[in-house]
Design a protein around this motif. Structure first.
Motif, PDB file in Angstrom:
ATOM      1  N   THR A  71      32.682  13.477  -5.054  1.00 48.41           N
ATOM      2  CA  THR A  71      31.317  12.946  -5.047  1.00 48.41           C
ATOM      3  C   THR A  71      30.844  12.689  -6.479  1.00 48.41           C
ATOM      4  O   THR A  71      30.919  13.582  -7.328  1.00 48.41           O
ATOM      5  N   PRO A  72      30.358  11.477  -6.785  1.00 45.73           N
ATOM      6  CA  PRO A  72      29.884  11.168  -8.150  1.00 45.73           C
ATOM      7  C   PRO A  72      28.693  12.042  -8.542  1.00 45.73           C
ATOM      8  O   PRO A  72      27.843  12.375  -7.703  1.00 45.73           O
ATOM      9  N   MET A  73      28.624  12.386  -9.813  1.00 46.92           N
ATOM     10  CA  MET A  73      27.525  13.202 -10.302  1.00 46.92           C
ATOM     11  C   MET A  73      26.179  12.498 -10.119  1.00 46.92           C
ATOM     12  O   MET A  73      25.161  13.139  -9.840  1.00 46.92           O
ATOM     13  N   LYS A  74      26.165  11.186 -10.269  1.00 47.64           N
ATOM     14  CA  LYS A  74      24.914  10.442 -10.119  1.00 47.64           C
ATOM     15  C   LYS A  74      24.364  10.610  -8.709  1.00 47.64           C
ATOM     16  O   LYS A  74      23.152  10.734  -8.504  1.00 47.64           O
ATOM     17  N   PHE A  75      25.253  10.607  -7.717  1.00 46.55           N
ATOM     18  CA  PHE A  75      24.840  10.785  -6.331  1.00 46.55           C
ATOM     19  C   PHE A  75      24.240  12.174  -6.138  1.00 46.55           C
ATOM     20  O   PHE A  75      23.206  12.340  -5.484  1.00 46.55           O
ATOM     21  N   ILE A  76      24.886  13.178  -6.711  1.00 48.30           N
ATOM     22  CA  ILE A  76      24.371  14.545  -6.635  1.00 48.30           C
ATOM     23  C   ILE A  76      23.015  14.637  -7.316  1.00 48.30           C
ATOM     24  O   ILE A  76      22.085  15.289  -6.824  1.00 48.30           O
ATOM     25  N   SER A 197      31.671   7.824 -16.152  1.00 53.70           N
ATOM     26  CA  SER A 197      30.916   6.723 -16.758  1.00 53.70           C
ATOM     27  C   SER A 197      31.773   5.916 -17.729  1.00 53.70           C
ATOM     28  O   SER A 197      31.256   5.079 -18.473  1.00 53.70           O
ATOM     29  N   GLY A 198      33.075   6.209 -17.750  1.00 57.44           N
ATOM     30  CA  GLY A 198      33.978   5.471 -18.629  1.00 57.44           C
ATOM     31  C   GLY A 198      33.996   5.961 -20.064  1.00 57.44           C
ATOM     32  O   GLY A 198      34.478   5.265 -20.957  1.00 57.44           O
ATOM     33  N   ILE A 199      33.484   7.167 -20.302  1.00 53.61           N
ATOM     34  CA  ILE A 199      33.461   7.740 -21.654  1.00 53.61           C
ATOM     35  C   ILE A 199      34.668   8.656 -21.826  1.00 53.61           C
ATOM     36  O   ILE A 199      34.805   9.664 -21.127  1.00 53.61           O
ATOM     37  N   VAL A 213      23.480   7.015 -19.833  1.00 60.88           N
ATOM     38  CA  VAL A 213      22.452   7.907 -19.298  1.00 60.88           C
ATOM     39  C   VAL A 213      23.102   9.165 -18.754  1.00 60.88           C
ATOM     40  O   VAL A 213      24.311   9.210 -18.498  1.00 60.88           O
ATOM     41  N   CYS A 214      22.304  10.192 -18.575  1.00 57.65           N
ATOM     42  CA  CYS A 214      22.788  11.448 -18.011  1.00 57.65           C
ATOM     43  C   CYS A 214      23.415  11.180 -16.651  1.00 57.65           C
ATOM     44  O   CYS A 214      22.779  10.569 -15.789  1.00 57.65           O
ATOM     45  N   PRO A 215      24.652  11.594 -16.445  1.00 58.80           N
ATOM     46  CA  PRO A 215      25.328  11.318 -15.173  1.00 58.80           C
ATOM     47  C   PRO A 215      24.744  12.077 -13.984  1.00 58.80           C
ATOM     48  O   PRO A 215      25.063  11.760 -12.838  1.00 58.80           O
ATOM     49  N   VAL A 216      23.887  13.051 -14.244  1.00 61.96           N
ATOM     50  CA  VAL A 216      23.289  13.817 -13.149  1.00 61.96           C
ATOM     51  C   VAL A 216      21.920  13.273 -12.760  1.00 61.96           C
ATOM     52  O   VAL A 216      21.677  12.929 -11.616  1.00 61.96           O
ATOM     53  N   CYS A 217      21.000  13.171 -13.739  1.00 61.24           N
ATOM     54  CA  CYS A 217      19.626  12.791 -13.405  1.00 61.24           C
ATOM     55  C   CYS A 217      19.245  11.391 -13.852  1.00 61.24           C
ATOM     56  O   CYS A 217      18.167  10.900 -13.509  1.00 61.24           O
ATOM     57  N   GLY A 218      20.112  10.721 -14.645  1.00 61.88           N
ATOM     58  CA  GLY A 218      19.835   9.349 -15.057  1.00 61.88           C
ATOM     59  C   GLY A 218      18.921   9.220 -16.265  1.00 61.88           C
ATOM     60  O   GLY A 218      18.521   8.106 -16.625  1.00 61.88           O
TER      61      GLY A 218
END
Length: 228
Positions: A71-76, A197-199, A213-218
């Motif tokens: 599950t992607p962190m952004k989704f979480i 995020s490709g980093i 942007v932050c992969p968790v909260c954006g």
């Protein structure tokens, strides 16, 4: 007393959902467990401040979507660090209405459970809702995400409303400076980068693109501070 001992208790990562009239809401939860086999019952622990808590109290129904390990962190972050009072979490999510009339999140889900509340226990900041299982289905055969994997591999954090939240003391500065998101607590570790995020690993915080942007909260880079 070392409260980090509690980290050794095993958890998963789930989305618990409910509704109020025609409005849906869901949140990340890690405290979901089976109580009995015959009849099948489960329990979830939800913070009283959360909108999902209000909806479960109102309808007496909830669903649990079991999140997959990938599950992607952004989704979480969408379900774990944003409030349903401010955003519609289901706007861009693949879901279905279950047999109980409560939405079931299908994106990044290995299986789901629908339950009817048969009892509850006030435990201070949280309520433990005990539910009779009405329906349960497997979606795929992917591995479910454990809370340990979320923390150790994906470097996720717990919101302060989580039942397992423990404030972390700052670590000493390492060779490559880490940065902390002041919104959700995510730690950017240059040694690991942000592969989702490709980093690449080894990328210093100062070298991150301006649109990162932050992969968790954006949240954008401006809210990050040095860790330690």
């Amino acid at each position: 007393m070392n409260l980090k001992t509690l980290f050794k208790i095993s958890y998963g990562l789930y989305i618990v959902s409910s509704k109020s009239k025609e409005k849906f809401n869901g949140q990340i939860a890690n405290t979901v467990f089976q109580i009995t086999a015959e009849p099948p019952t489960i329990a979830v622990c939800i913070n009283k401040q959360n909108l999902t808590h209000e909806f479960i109290k109102e309808t007496g129904m909830f669903t649990v979507s079991i999140l997959s390990q990938d599950t992607p962190m952004k989704f979480i972050g969408e379900f774990g660090f944003k409030s349903g009072r401010d955003v519609d979490k289901f706007k861009n999510v693949n879901y279905k209405i279950g047999t109980t009339g409560i939405p079931v999140v299908l994106d990044n889900t290995v299986g789901y459970i629908e339950a009817e509340v048969i009892d509850s226990k006030d435990v201070g900041t949280h309520t433990v809702f005990i539910g009779k299982v009405i329906n349960a289905e497997l979606v795929n055969d992917k591995l479910p995400m454990t809370y340990a994997y979320y923390h150790e591999i994906k470097r996720g954090t717990s919101p302060k409303t989580a039942p397992t939240y423990i404030e972390e003391k700052q670590e000493k500065i390492t060779k490559m400076q880490k940065y902390k998101c002041t919104v959700c607590g995510y730690i950017y570790d240059p040694e690991k980068g942000d592969p989702e995020s490709g980093i690449k690993a080894g990328t210093l915080f100062e070298e991150l693109p301006d649109n990162w942007v932050c992969p968790v909260c954006g949240a954008d880079k401006s809210v990050f501070v040095k860790e330690g």
